[in-house]
Design a protein around this motif. Structure first.
Motif, PDB file in Angstrom:
ATOM      1  N   LYS A 162       0.836  -1.196   0.000  1.00  0.00           N
ATOM      2  CA  LYS A 162       0.000   0.000   0.000  1.00  0.00           C
ATOM      3  C   LYS A 162       0.880   1.260   0.000  1.00  0.00           C
ATOM      4  CE  LYS A 162      -3.799   2.104   2.535  1.00  0.00           C
ATOM      5  NZ  LYS A 162      -3.115   3.199   3.264  1.00  0.00           N
ATOM      6  N   ASP A 163       1.856   1.304   0.927  1.00  0.00           N
ATOM      7  CA  ASP A 163       2.654   2.526   1.086  1.00  0.00           C
ATOM      8  C   ASP A 163       3.572   2.793  -0.102  1.00  0.00           C
ATOM      9  OD1 ASP A 163       1.378   2.632   3.457  1.00  0.00           O
ATOM     10  OD2 ASP A 163       3.126   2.178   4.724  1.00  0.00           O
ATOM     11  N   PHE A 164       4.124   1.742  -0.682  1.00  0.00           N
ATOM     12  CA  PHE A 164       5.060   1.947  -1.801  1.00  0.00           C
ATOM     13  C   PHE A 164       4.339   1.998  -3.150  1.00  0.00           C
ATOM     14  CE2 PHE A 164       8.692  -0.459   0.624  1.00  0.00           C
ATOM     15  CZ  PHE A 164       8.745   0.574   1.550  1.00  0.00           C
ATOM     16  N   GLY A 165       3.073   1.626  -3.160  1.00  0.00           N
ATOM     17  CA  GLY A 165       2.353   1.587  -4.432  1.00  0.00           C
ATOM     18  C   GLY A 165       2.867   0.481  -5.340  1.00  0.00           C
ATOM     19  N   THR A 166       3.131  -0.679  -4.728  1.00  0.00           N
ATOM     20  CA  THR A 166       3.622  -1.838  -5.487  1.00  0.00           C
ATOM     21  C   THR A 166       2.724  -2.125  -6.692  1.00  0.00           C
ATOM     22  OG1 THR A 166       4.531  -2.776  -3.465  1.00  0.00           O
ATOM     23  CG2 THR A 166       4.089  -4.328  -5.275  1.00  0.00           C
ATOM     24  N   THR A 167       3.344  -2.316  -7.860  1.00  0.00           N
ATOM     25  CA  THR A 167       2.546  -2.603  -9.064  1.00  0.00           C
ATOM     26  C   THR A 167       2.662  -4.067  -9.501  1.00  0.00           C
ATOM     27  OG1 THR A 167       4.389  -1.869 -10.450  1.00  0.00           O
ATOM     28  CG2 THR A 167       2.671  -0.247  -9.972  1.00  0.00           C
ATOM     29  N   VAL A 168       3.742  -4.738  -9.069  1.00  0.00           N
ATOM     30  CA  VAL A 168       3.954  -6.130  -9.468  1.00  0.00           C
ATOM     31  C   VAL A 168       4.287  -6.949  -8.215  1.00  0.00           C
ATOM     32  CG1 VAL A 168       5.413  -7.702 -10.823  1.00  0.00           C
ATOM     33  CG2 VAL A 168       4.846  -5.441 -11.737  1.00  0.00           C
ATOM     34  N   ILE A 169       3.606  -8.081  -8.048  1.00  0.00           N
ATOM     35  CA  ILE A 169       4.009  -8.980  -6.968  1.00  0.00           C
ATOM     36  C   ILE A 169       4.515 -10.288  -7.573  1.00  0.00           C
ATOM     37  CG2 ILE A 169       2.625  -8.078  -5.056  1.00  0.00           C
ATOM     38  CD1 ILE A 169       0.535 -10.267  -5.686  1.00  0.00           C
ATOM     39  N   ALA A 170       5.488 -10.868  -6.880  1.00  0.00           N
ATOM     40  CA  ALA A 170       6.010 -12.173  -7.289  1.00  0.00           C
ATOM     41  C   ALA A 170       5.956 -13.067  -6.056  1.00  0.00           C
ATOM     42  CB  ALA A 170       7.451 -12.023  -7.784  1.00  0.00           C
ATOM     43  N   CYS A 171       5.229 -14.176  -6.139  1.00  0.00           N
ATOM     44  CA  CYS A 171       5.116 -15.109  -5.017  1.00  0.00           C
ATOM     45  C   CYS A 171       4.487 -16.412  -5.496  1.00  0.00           C
ATOM     46  CB  CYS A 171       4.272 -14.513  -3.875  1.00  0.00           C
ATOM     47  SG  CYS A 171       2.575 -14.129  -4.323  1.00  0.00           S
ATOM     48  N   THR A 172       4.358 -17.388  -4.618  1.00  0.00           N
ATOM     49  CA  THR A 172       3.692 -18.625  -5.022  1.00  0.00           C
ATOM     50  C   THR A 172       2.186 -18.338  -5.183  1.00  0.00           C
ATOM     51  OG1 THR A 172       3.351 -19.287  -2.716  1.00  0.00           O
ATOM     52  CG2 THR A 172       5.317 -20.146  -3.806  1.00  0.00           C
ATOM     53  N   PRO A 173       1.532 -19.065  -6.074  1.00  0.00           N
ATOM     54  CA  PRO A 173       0.089 -18.846  -6.232  1.00  0.00           C
ATOM     55  C   PRO A 173      -0.690 -19.146  -4.956  1.00  0.00           C
ATOM     56  CG  PRO A 173       0.890 -20.611  -7.697  1.00  0.00           C
ATOM     57  CD  PRO A 173       2.082 -19.989  -7.071  1.00  0.00           C
ATOM     58  N   SER A 174      -0.207 -20.091  -4.148  1.00  0.00           N
ATOM     59  CA  SER A 174      -0.964 -20.371  -2.918  1.00  0.00           C
ATOM     60  C   SER A 174      -0.874 -19.182  -1.955  1.00  0.00           C
ATOM     61  CB  SER A 174      -0.519 -21.679  -2.251  1.00  0.00           C
ATOM     62  OG  SER A 174       0.867 -21.748  -2.131  1.00  0.00           O
ATOM     63  N   TYR A 175       0.267 -18.496  -1.947  1.00  0.00           N
ATOM     64  CA  TYR A 175       0.362 -17.307  -1.098  1.00  0.00           C
ATOM     65  C   TYR A 175      -0.503 -16.177  -1.659  1.00  0.00           C
ATOM     66  CZ  TYR A 175       2.299 -13.830   2.076  1.00  0.00           C
ATOM     67  OH  TYR A 175       2.443 -12.869   3.056  1.00  0.00           O
ATOM     68  N   ALA A 176      -0.547 -16.058  -2.970  1.00  0.00           N
ATOM     69  CA  ALA A 176      -1.396 -15.028  -3.585  1.00  0.00           C
ATOM     70  C   ALA A 176      -2.868 -15.248  -3.218  1.00  0.00           C
ATOM     71  CB  ALA A 176      -1.211 -15.024  -5.095  1.00  0.00           C
ATOM     72  N   LEU A 177      -3.278 -16.530  -3.188  1.00  0.00           N
ATOM     73  CA  LEU A 177      -4.657 -16.839  -2.792  1.00  0.00           C
ATOM     74  C   LEU A 177      -4.899 -16.433  -1.343  1.00  0.00           C
ATOM     75  CD1 LEU A 177      -5.386 -20.381  -4.279  1.00  0.00           C
ATOM     76  CD2 LEU A 177      -6.677 -18.284  -4.723  1.00  0.00           C
ATOM     77  N   TYR A 178      -3.910 -16.687  -0.526  1.00  0.00           N
ATOM     78  CA  TYR A 178      -4.006 -16.308   0.885  1.00  0.00           C
ATOM     79  C   TYR A 178      -4.124 -14.782   1.007  1.00  0.00           C
ATOM     80  CZ  TYR A 178      -2.514 -15.675   5.722  1.00  0.00           C
ATOM     81  OH  TYR A 178      -2.428 -15.295   7.037  1.00  0.00           O
ATOM     82  N   LEU A 179      -3.329 -14.064   0.190  1.00  0.00           N
ATOM     83  CA  LEU A 179      -3.365 -12.597   0.244  1.00  0.00           C
ATOM     84  C   LEU A 179      -4.745 -12.036  -0.124  1.00  0.00           C
ATOM     85  CD1 LEU A 179       0.036 -11.500  -1.376  1.00  0.00           C
ATOM     86  CD2 LEU A 179      -0.692 -11.110   0.993  1.00  0.00           C
ATOM     87  N   CYS A 180      -5.472 -12.742  -0.990  1.00  0.00           N
ATOM     88  CA  CYS A 180      -6.804 -12.266  -1.370  1.00  0.00           C
ATOM     89  C   CYS A 180      -7.654 -12.001  -0.123  1.00  0.00           C
ATOM     90  CB  CYS A 180      -7.534 -13.306  -2.228  1.00  0.00           C
ATOM     91  SG  CYS A 180      -6.850 -13.562  -3.854  1.00  0.00           S
ATOM     92  N   GLU A 181      -7.600 -12.955   0.818  1.00  0.00           N
ATOM     93  CA  GLU A 181      -8.391 -12.806   2.045  1.00  0.00           C
ATOM     94  C   GLU A 181      -7.703 -11.859   3.021  1.00  0.00           C
ATOM     95  OE1 GLU A 181     -11.404 -14.106   2.074  1.00  0.00           O
ATOM     96  OE2 GLU A 181     -10.838 -14.865   0.088  1.00  0.00           O
ATOM     97  N   ALA A 182      -6.380 -11.990   3.123  1.00  0.00           N
ATOM     98  CA  ALA A 182      -5.632 -11.225   4.124  1.00  0.00           C
ATOM     99  C   ALA A 182      -5.754  -9.719   3.891  1.00  0.00           C
ATOM    100  CB  ALA A 182      -4.166 -11.661   4.123  1.00  0.00           C
ATOM    101  N   VAL A 183      -5.757  -9.306   2.627  1.00  0.00           N
ATOM    102  CA  VAL A 183      -5.864  -7.871   2.332  1.00  0.00           C
ATOM    103  C   VAL A 183      -7.221  -7.342   2.798  1.00  0.00           C
ATOM    104  CG1 VAL A 183      -6.097  -6.227   0.422  1.00  0.00           C
ATOM    105  CG2 VAL A 183      -4.187  -7.831   0.445  1.00  0.00           C
ATOM    106  N   LYS A 184      -8.272  -8.134   2.549  1.00  0.00           N
ATOM    107  CA  LYS A 184      -9.607  -7.707   2.996  1.00  0.00           C
ATOM    108  C   LYS A 184      -9.677  -7.678   4.519  1.00  0.00           C
ATOM    109  CE  LYS A 184     -11.773  -9.679  -1.050  1.00  0.00           C
ATOM    110  NZ  LYS A 184     -12.317 -10.982  -1.432  1.00  0.00           N
ATOM    111  N   ALA A 185      -9.028  -8.649   5.154  1.00  0.00           N
ATOM    112  CA  ALA A 185      -9.031  -8.698   6.624  1.00  0.00           C
ATOM    113  C   ALA A 185      -8.344  -7.472   7.226  1.00  0.00           C
ATOM    114  CB  ALA A 185      -8.359  -9.982   7.113  1.00  0.00           C
ATOM    115  N   GLU A 186      -7.455  -6.833   6.471  1.00  0.00           N
ATOM    116  CA  GLU A 186      -6.804  -5.602   6.933  1.00  0.00           C
ATOM    117  C   GLU A 186      -7.700  -4.378   6.704  1.00  0.00           C
ATOM    118  OE1 GLU A 186      -3.455  -5.180   8.419  1.00  0.00           O
ATOM    119  OE2 GLU A 186      -4.167  -7.217   8.755  1.00  0.00           O
ATOM    120  N   GLY A 187      -8.900  -4.641   6.215  1.00  0.00           N
ATOM    121  CA  GLY A 187      -9.841  -3.547   5.981  1.00  0.00           C
ATOM    122  C   GLY A 187      -9.555  -2.787   4.693  1.00  0.00           C
TER     123      GLY A 187
END
Ligand code: ADP
Ligand code: ZN
Length: 424
Positions: A162-187
């Motif tokens: 959020k703070d850096f304005g990241t435009t590209v992420i590189a990670c495993t797809p399972s972590y990306a799936l986890y981030l889908c929920e985690a980002v919403k959980a951060e409001g």
């Protein structure tokens, strides 16, 4: 480059690397002798089929430095595989190897549409695992701003995005799936509060449903990236924005598909085990590596204009395949079913047991809103999932609906299969 040019480069380079490997790696020389051939036997690309395979066992047998083709002082780095199967495989690189690998990774970024204006948050593991440094060097090479976030600390990852304005992420797809929920959980609103436009996902198999979910959540383009430590690391093949097969860099890798049972080379376009020869490796030349990954390779020019051969999506490893009561089951088939069911979260585990018969159990977490709904008919949901699985797998799977947060989370590769059957 046109396909014809790529094939010419392959024909030239493959003889050179076979000679080089034979002269500098005693283990390879011995294999040639045992097979009754010498580098002179290989006159055309078709003769490559006579070259002995390199296997995962070769890495275990020659652990750690037995496959080195140069004096140790020429080696500038080593990596080792994450060891999802058996012993770790140690791999070595000269300066030239690191340079080649970096160039391949730069190509990957370019192929995916990443430019020097992008801010790349690299959430692959840094260390012995090749993902971190591989994605890091390539992003620097194209001139992007790299955030070497590495794995872990999801709250902080999200804050950085959020703070850096990241435009590209590189990670495993399972972590990306986890981030889908985690980002919403951060409001946060994953689309409005973040600026992600491209995701570079690989190191494990993932389904089209997973891709759809990640793309829709973040509004990004999810690019499939394939590689393995034995072949530098990531950067062997990747998708372009057409998302229609993974371009394998034909000037660096010679790819074949074989029948995994007989070792016989298959016709172009037929599904089989991918076998790859590195055309340019210095510290560790690898001839005809049996990847154990299953896929299909075509040589048609892509809409994007690239003529490099394409792997039409990796189905999984042949050793990931479970044989349950004589039926072949790929974990990806199960994921495919589960991710289409709106009541379910993306966390699941496959547990195989044996009492008189093989039994397939699928544990999957409910979405929080479903778990909280006292009136929800979970029995019906369970039996619907079981019948969906039956129609895809042709065998019965017992489904266990789990409370949110009860299955293990992962920052790297997901471990989704627990095979508790006794191995004879
Ligand atoms: P390990 O063999 O210990 O897991 P690696 O980290 O080198 O070590 O993993 C490479 C393997 O990961 C590949 O052989 C393949 O099975 C899997 N893999 C990598 N990228 C992908 C991808 N995009 N799709 C499917 N599987 C992949
Ligand atoms: Zn393309």
């Amino acid at each position: 480059m046109k396909a014809e040019q790529i094939r010419q480069i392959q024909a030239r380079k493959i003889k050179k690397i076979i000679n080089y490997a034979y002269r500098n790696v005693p283990v390879i020389k011995r294999k040639f002798k045992d097979a009754g051939i010498s580098p002179e036997t290989i006159k055309t690309v078709d003769d490559v089929a006579k070259v002995p395979f390199t296997t995962k066992e070769d890495f275990a047998r020659n652990y750690p430095f037995g496959l080195m083709a140069v004096k140790p002082e020429k080696v500038v780095r080593i990596h080792a595989s994450s060891g999802t199967t058996g012993k770790p495989k140690v791999v070595y690189y000269t300066k030239k190897d690191i340079e080649t690998w970096t160039r391949l990774m730069a190509r990957l970024y370019d192929c995916a549409g990443v430019t020097n204006k992008d801010i790349v948050q690299n959430m692959y593991g840094y260390g012995l695992f090749t993902g971190g440094l591989g994605f890091h060097y390539g992003a620097e090479r194209i001139g992007a701003m790299v955030v070497p976030a590495a794995t872990g600390n999801t709250k902080r990852q999200i804050m950085l995005m959020k703070d850096f304005g990241t435009t590209v992420i590189a990670c495993t797809p399972s972590y990306a799936l986890y981030l889908c929920e985690a980002v919403k959980a951060e409001g946060l609103d994953p689309k409005k509060d973040l600026r992600l436009r491209i995701g570079l996902f690989g190191a494990e198999p993932w389904s089209e449903e997973a891709r759809k979910k990640i793309q829709e959540t973040f509004g990004l383009l999810a690019i499939d990236c394939y590689g393995m430590s034995e072949l530098y690391g990531p950067g062997v093949a990747c998708e372009c924005p057409e998302q229609n097969g993974l371009h394998v860099w034909g000037d660096e890798f010679y790819i074949e598909t074989i029948n995994p049972e007989t070792g016989e080379v298959l016709e172009e376009g037929k599904e089989g085990e991918l076998v790859i020869t590195m055309l340019n490796r210095e510290a560790m030349p690898i001839l005809r590596y049996r990847t154990r990954d299953l896929g299909r390779v075509i040589w048609e020019e892509c809409e994007c204009g690239r003529a490099h051969p394409r792997i039409m999506r990796i189905k999984g490893r042949s050793d990931d395949m479970l044989i349950i009561g004589g039926v072949n089951v790929f974990p990806s088939q199960i994921e495919h079913v589960l991710l289409q069911i709106p009541e379910l979260a993306e966390f699941y585990q496959i547990v195989v047991t044996h009492d008189k018969l093989d039994r397939l159990n699928v544990q999957v977490e409910l979405k929080p809103e479903v778990a909280q709904d006292k009136n929800y008919n979970l029995e019906k949901l369970k039996s619907n999932i079981e019948s969906d699985l039956l129609s895809v797998l042709s065998i019965h799977a017992n489904v266990e609906l789990m409370q949110p947060g009860t299955l293990p989370r992962t920052e790297g590769k997901a471990k989704r299969v627990l095979d508790l059957r006794k191995k004879e």
